[in-house]
Design an enzyme around this catalytic site. Structure first.
Site, PDB file in Angstrom:
ATOM      1  N   HIS A   1       0.839  -1.201   0.000  1.00 27.13           N
ATOM      2  CA  HIS A   1       0.000   0.000   0.000  1.00 27.13           C
ATOM      3  C   HIS A   1       0.873   1.250   0.000  1.00 27.13           C
ATOM      4  O   HIS A   1       1.932   1.275   0.615  1.00 27.13           O
ATOM      5  CB  HIS A   1      -0.981   0.019   1.181  1.00 27.13           C
ATOM      6  CG  HIS A   1      -0.348  -0.182   2.531  1.00 27.13           C
ATOM      7  ND1 HIS A   1       0.143  -1.398   2.952  1.00 27.13           N
ATOM      8  CD2 HIS A   1      -0.122   0.687   3.543  1.00 27.13           C
ATOM      9  CE1 HIS A   1       0.634  -1.263   4.177  1.00 27.13           C
ATOM     10  NE2 HIS A   1       0.498  -0.002   4.556  1.00 27.13           N
TER      11      HIS A   1
ATOM     12  N   HIS B   1       1.038   5.165   0.995  1.00 28.25           N
ATOM     13  CA  HIS B   1       0.428   6.237   1.789  1.00 28.25           C
ATOM     14  C   HIS B   1       0.542   7.540   1.003  1.00 28.25           C
ATOM     15  O   HIS B   1       1.608   7.859   0.481  1.00 28.25           O
ATOM     16  CB  HIS B   1       1.189   6.444   3.108  1.00 28.25           C
ATOM     17  CG  HIS B   1       1.110   5.289   4.049  1.00 28.25           C
ATOM     18  ND1 HIS B   1       0.248   5.270   5.113  1.00 28.25           N
ATOM     19  CD2 HIS B   1       1.787   4.110   4.081  1.00 28.25           C
ATOM     20  CE1 HIS B   1       0.402   4.128   5.780  1.00 28.25           C
ATOM     21  NE2 HIS B   1       1.325   3.410   5.167  1.00 28.25           N
TER      22      HIS B   1
END
Ligand SMILES: [Zn+2]
Length: 145
Positions: free
Chosen positions: A104, A106
């Protein structure tokens, strides 16, 4: 769902068996609000495929995640969310601070005096000799596939 994806919070969010505040979704990625934001508007760009680390992926998902991240940064800047700058932060591996082992990116708003910062080790303030940089560059160069 496999056991691996059943145990993965992001896979459960993608499967809609776990709640999330979804900002964007397409065939490859989903973007949700981080439940523990550094600053208000903190987003996570997540590939739909369960990939623990970026270099595990046999495709261009990393490039695509960054492309979506830039799109989200533009949206943040033109929204009412306080945003003077943006950090794109990817923790790839436990030693790098990764906590959820489904890749992922950010993307979060920054503004002056927001209290967030990076902590550098002492050695950071002693710049290495050129020879040392060249030696390390050579090691990395010979490992590029
Ligand atoms: Zn997953």
């Amino acid at each position: 769902m496999s056991q691996e994806t059943k145990n993965c919070i992001f896979c459960r969010i993608i499967q809609r068996t776990e709640p999330a505040s979804i900002v964007y979704e397409d065939d490859s990625c989903i973007v949700i609000m981080d439940i523990q934001p550094v600053n208000s508007g903190h987003l996570l760009v997540i590939p739909k495929k369960h990939i623990p680390y970026l270099d595990d992926s046999k495709n261009d998902i990393g490039e695509y995640m960054f492309k979506i991240g830039i799109k989200m940064a533009s949206a943040l800047k033109s929204s009412d969310v306080k945003c003077e700058g943006v950090n794109y932060l990817m923790a790839d591996g436990e030693a790098a601070g990764q906590e959820v082992f489904h890749a992922h990116l950010h993307v979060f708003p920054r503004f002056k005096s927001d209290g967030f910062g990076f902590r550098f080790p002492e050695r950071y303030y002693e710049m290495p000799e050129r020879k040392s940089l060249d030696d390390i560059a050579s090691k990395i160069k010979s490992s590029i596939k």
